[in-house]
Every structure is written in structure tokens, then in C-alpha cells.
Design a protein around this motif. Structure first.
Motif, short mmCIF file in Angstrom:
data_model
loop_
_atom_site.label_atom_id
_atom_site.label_comp_id
_atom_site.label_asym_id
_atom_site.label_seq_id
_atom_site.Cartn_x
_atom_site.Cartn_y
_atom_site.Cartn_z
N CYS A 88 35.11 25.38 62.71
CA CYS A 88 34.34 24.40 61.88
C CYS A 88 33.97 23.13 62.36
O CYS A 88 32.69 22.39 63.05
CB CYS A 88 33.37 25.22 60.58
N VAL A 89 34.99 22.49 62.48
CA VAL A 89 35.30 20.93 61.79
C VAL A 89 35.27 20.74 63.82
O VAL A 89 34.12 19.84 63.81
CB VAL A 89 36.80 20.07 62.12
N ALA A 90 35.77 21.26 64.58
CA ALA A 90 35.72 20.81 66.03
C ALA A 90 34.50 21.15 66.13
O ALA A 90 33.39 20.42 66.80
CB ALA A 90 36.70 22.03 66.46
N SER A 91 33.43 22.02 66.04
CA SER A 91 32.05 22.13 66.08
C SER A 91 30.81 21.47 66.18
O SER A 91 30.06 21.11 66.74
CB SER A 91 31.30 23.53 65.78
N ILE A 92 31.44 20.47 65.27
CA ILE A 92 30.89 19.46 64.05
C ILE A 92 31.00 17.94 65.22
O ILE A 92 30.66 16.85 64.65
CB ILE A 92 30.48 18.92 63.30
N ALA A 93 33.03 18.08 65.62
CA ALA A 93 33.11 16.59 66.07
C ALA A 93 33.57 16.13 67.61
O ALA A 93 33.15 15.25 68.43
CB ALA A 93 34.60 16.74 65.55
N MET A 94 32.96 17.43 68.56
CA MET A 94 32.24 17.49 69.60
C MET A 94 31.40 16.68 70.22
O MET A 94 31.30 16.39 71.26
CB MET A 94 33.24 19.28 70.25
N ARG A 95 30.51 17.16 69.47
CA ARG A 95 28.78 16.44 70.30
C ARG A 95 28.08 16.08 69.19
O ARG A 95 28.32 16.50 67.30
CB ARG A 95 28.64 17.77 71.23
N GLU A 96 27.60 14.92 69.51
CA GLU A 96 26.79 14.93 68.07
C GLU A 96 25.53 15.24 67.72
O GLU A 96 24.66 14.83 67.09
CB GLU A 96 26.44 13.08 68.35
N ASP A 97 24.98 16.29 68.78
CA ASP A 97 23.66 16.67 68.98
C ASP A 97 23.73 17.84 68.63
O ASP A 97 22.99 19.04 68.78
CB ASP A 97 22.76 16.43 70.08
N HIS A 98 24.57 19.02 67.83
CA HIS A 98 25.07 20.15 67.44
C HIS A 98 23.05 19.99 66.46
O HIS A 98 23.03 19.21 65.49
CB HIS A 98 25.86 20.22 66.30
N GLU A 99 23.10 21.44 65.94
CA GLU A 99 22.26 21.31 65.47
C GLU A 99 21.86 21.45 63.74
O GLU A 99 20.80 21.44 62.90
CB GLU A 99 21.33 23.03 65.47
N LEU A 100 22.88 21.28 63.19
CA LEU A 100 23.45 20.88 62.00
C LEU A 100 22.82 19.68 61.45
O LEU A 100 23.20 18.63 60.58
CB LEU A 100 24.45 21.92 60.40
N ARG A 101 23.30 19.02 62.46
CA ARG A 101 23.04 17.19 62.17
C ARG A 101 22.94 17.04 61.16
O ARG A 101 22.79 15.76 60.26
CB ARG A 101 23.28 16.24 63.31
N PRO A 102 20.80 17.10 61.65
CA PRO A 102 20.08 16.98 59.93
C PRO A 102 20.31 17.34 59.02
O PRO A 102 19.99 16.14 58.40
CB PRO A 102 19.00 17.33 60.85
N VAL A 103 21.14 18.10 58.74
CA VAL A 103 21.64 18.03 57.02
C VAL A 103 22.66 17.84 57.38
O VAL A 103 22.43 16.82 55.92
CB VAL A 103 21.45 19.88 57.19
N LEU A 104 23.65 17.54 57.58
CA LEU A 104 24.85 16.89 57.45
C LEU A 104 24.94 14.72 57.46
O LEU A 104 25.84 14.73 57.20
CB LEU A 104 25.92 17.45 58.31
N THR A 105 23.80 15.02 58.21
CA THR A 105 23.47 13.02 58.52
C THR A 105 22.35 12.97 57.09
O THR A 105 22.21 11.47 57.52
CB THR A 105 23.51 12.50 59.71
#
Length: 401
Positions: A300-317
Motif C-alpha cells: 500500500c505504501v509503495a502504491s502511493i509513493a511510486m506515482r503521484e497521480d493515483h486514484e486515492l490522491r484526492p482523499v489523501l491530500t
């Protein structure tokens, strides 16, 4: 508005997309993504992840959670601490590896000074004030426990000073900080060797969870206040984060993880898989279940660190989410104080048990956030400024820390 009943279908679509289309990225695209990852100064989604970690911890200690018979998933808020461990292992190892790559060496003095300025001020303040309150003012006979808190050995204590029980996790992290950077320095620059050492250590602590010390009848050191033995689950988590950091730092490891973690819907699928795992996995999450959970968390950590345009970005940012994540260290330290204050306030209200439980559950996170925000703005930030100055010549790979 989409129905929640469609959520499993959405996940299935993402999983199928990953299986059938993961090969569409060319070697050149992955190479460029790898260079971008190495140059990424700040992982924008990680404070959002911290928000959900601390939210799980707050729920775990809430009175409502203690009273209701909830689904197993809601009864496992304690795993928020394990996710913090995975995240810490990832960030610290990433920082060290990037410093080594850019400067040719790892500065232990620089590392420890930055860690001290981040961890010690709020921690020492908490330990001192709580100890003075319970021992000096309340008159409890707990003075013998205090040295263990100041030396980060709280994870070995037989008993706790009230409101300091959560500091065991800080002890685990500090012990990790003392050992892992030095071990990295003495190891050759070989990803295979470093990953192998980490896998071996994870295996050792897995065996510890399964009862290795009892099997071998190993002696243990015991004092009047503590029992010193090999910890298990907590170290497995933090080492899992370190392992994924080592793999991501290597071109071949990055390429392998890219196929698994770097499609845009990967965080959604992996976090959903983790929640499902926590719901259906039986037992106490020790041994193999803990290892599976830690590996899922690391992905999970790798999936949000490897690229910035993932689909959970609006929630996590999302700004409020990210801000709570930013102050989550203080929030973790102070939340039992917030719970204590809320309990004292509500106990005088005359509410029935269920009403009081809900009142405390809703109020104590707000009190805890206020304490953490005040600490961050009025105390911790001065030390963070010193930390920033000391790190001005160091790589900023883990600015989230």
C-alpha cells in the motif's frame, strides 16, 4: 451517486485491469518513472495515510469501541500502529539510501540529530509532565518505571504509568533507529544482500512471534520492572517497510514493484484488500497473519509513493486530512490525555453509559487534535526549524519525516 453495493465491482475492474494491462508500460516509461521516484522530494499522500493510521488508533481506544460488539475489522484499530511502523521503516530507509546515493556515505551524526529534534522534544515533555503528575502530585509509587521511558525501553515494561502506555511504540522505533542505519553502513552496496538481510530479520521475528525463545529455552533478562526479550510483530512491520524501500531504490526492484503497485487504481485495490484481510483473517494477527498484513501494508505504501497521480490522491491530500496526518505524531502522544480529559468532563454530566460513551468518543479526538496542534505550533516547530537547518545540505527524500 454510485451505490456502495457497486464498490466490489469497481475493485474487480481495477484488479482485472492490472492483470491484463500491466505490461503496457515500456521499459523507457518505467525507467523515467524510476528517475522521477528517486528525485521525488516529498511524498504528497503520506500525511493522508498517517491520518487514517491515527484515526484507527483513536477508534481503538474509544469507549464506544469497548462497548459495542462490532465486526472484526472495527475491532482491529490497533493495527494503525503497525501501519505507522511500516511507514516509518519505508521513509527512514529511503532517506538513508538516497543520502548514500547522493553523497557516497550515510552520516549517522546527521541522521541522529534530525531524529532527535523530531522525536525527543514532545516525547520528553510528555514523559516528564505525566510522571510529575502521577508520581509527584498523585503520589503513585511508580518512580522505578521512569528511567525505562527516558531510555526508550517502555516496550519491555511489565506495567505502565497511566497515559504513557502508548510510548512502547516509540521505544520500538528508537531501537530500530539505533540499529538499522549502522547495519546499512557496514553492509556492501548490494540490493540483493540488503533485501536478503531484511528478509532474514523478518523471518527471525516471525519465529519469535511463533515462540522461538520458548522452543530454544533462551534465557531472558528480568528486572523488577521489565522483562527483556526479542519483540516480534512490531519489528516485522518496521522491517517490512524497510524492505520495500530497498526494493524501490533498486532499478530491478522498482521495475518488479511497478508491475504490481503503480497502476493508478492500485492503492484503491490494495487498501481494499487490506481491509478485507483484516476482516476475514481469524485469530490474534500473530505469526503468519501478521506477516501477511505487514506485506500488504508495505505494498500500500509503495502504491502511493511510486506515482503521484493515483486514484486515492484526492482523499489523501485533502487539506484537513493531510493536516491531521502532519501532526499525527503529537496526536498519538497526547491522545490518551485527551481521552482522560474527555472522560473527566463527561463523568460530571450525568449521562447514561451509552450516551457518555458516544460523547467521549466524539469529543476526545477534538481535544487531542487541539493538544497536538498547540504542541506543534507552540513547541515542536521551533525544533523542526533547527532540524531543517541541520538538514539543509542533506537529501530531502523523506521530507515527510
Amino acid at each position: 451517486m454510485a451505490s456502495w453495493l457497486a464498490f466490489p465491482d469497481i475493485i474487480a475492474v481495477h484488479v482485472v485491469s492490472a492483470l491484463f494491462f500491466k505490461g503496457t508500460d515500456s521499459g523507457f516509461e518505467i525507467s523515467m518513472a524510476y528517475k522521477g521516484y528517486l528525485g521525488q522530494p516529498y511524498f504528497a499522500s503520506l500525511n493522508g495515510l498517517r491520518f487514517f493510521c491515527i484515526l484507527a488508533v483513536l477508534w481503538h481506544h474509544s469507549p464506544v469501541n469497548q462497548l459495542i460488539k462490532s465486526p472484526q475489522l472495527l475491532d482491529r484499530g490497533f493495527v494503525g500502529v503497525d501501519f505507522f511502523f511500516v511507514l516509518s521503516g519505508f521513509l527512514i530507509t529511503t532517506l538513508l539510501l538516497r543520502e548514500e546515493r547522493l553523497t557516497g556515505r550515510i552520516s549517522l551524526a546527521g541522521f541522529y540529530s534530525r531524529r532527535a529534534l523530531r522525536i525527543l522534544p514532545a516525547y520528553l515533555l510528555l514523559v516528564t509532565l505525566v510522571s510529575v503528575y502521577w508520581i509527584g502530585i498523585k503520589g503513585q509509587d511508580l518512580l522505578g518505571l521512569v528511567p525505562y521511558y527516558y531510555t526508550f525501553l517502555a516496550n519491555f515494561l511489565k506495567d505502565d504509568i497511566s497515559l504513557l502506555s502508548v510510548t512502547w511504540s516509540l521505544s520500538v522505533e528508537e531501537q530500530y533507529y539505533m540499529l538499522w542505519p549502522a547495519l546499512l553502513i557496514v553492509m556492501p552496496l548490494s540490493t540483493r544482500l540488503r533485501a536478503g538481510v531484511l528478509a532474514g530479520l523478518i523471518g527471525l521475528f516471525l519465529l519469535t512471534m511463533l515462540g522461538l525463545a520458548d522452543w530454544l529455552d533462551l534465557p531472558r533478562l528480568e528486572t523488577a520492572y521489565a522483562i527483556f526479550r526479542l519483540p516480534g510483530m512490531s519489528y516485522t512491520a518496521i522491517l517490512s517497510g524497510s524492505l520495500v524501500a530497498v526494493l524501490l531504490h533498486d532499478p530491478a526492484g522498482f521495475r518488479w514493484l511497478w508491475r504490481i503497485c503503480a497502476w493508478r487504481g492500485a492503492p484503491l485495490a490494495l487498501f481494499a484488500g487490506l481491509l478485507l484481510y483484516l476482516q476475514v483473517t481469524p485469530g490474534s494477527l500473530l505469526g503468519w497473519p501478521a506477516l501477511g498484513m505487514n506485506m500488504l501494508m508495505a505494498l500500500c505504501v509503495a502504491s502511493i509513493a511510486m506515482r503521484e497521480d493515483h486514484e486515492l490522491r484526492p482523499v489523501l491530500t485533502f487539506a484537513p486530512v493531510a493536516r491531521v496526518g502532519e501532526i499525527s505524531y503529537g496526536l498519538y502522544l497526547y491522545h490518551l490525555i485527551g481521552l482522560h480529559i474527555a472522560n473527566e468532563m463527561v463523568s460530571r454530566s450525568g449521562l447514561a453509559q451509552w450516551q457518555a460513551a458516544w460523547a467521549v468518543t466524539l469529543v476526545y479526538p477534538l481535544i487531542s487534535i487541539a493538544l497536538a496542534e498547540a504542541s506543534f505550533r507552540g513547541f515542536e516547530r521551533y525544533f523542526l526549524l533547527l532540524r531543517s537547518r541541520s538538514a539543509s545540505c542533506a537529501p530531502k527524500a523523506a521530507a515527510n519525516r
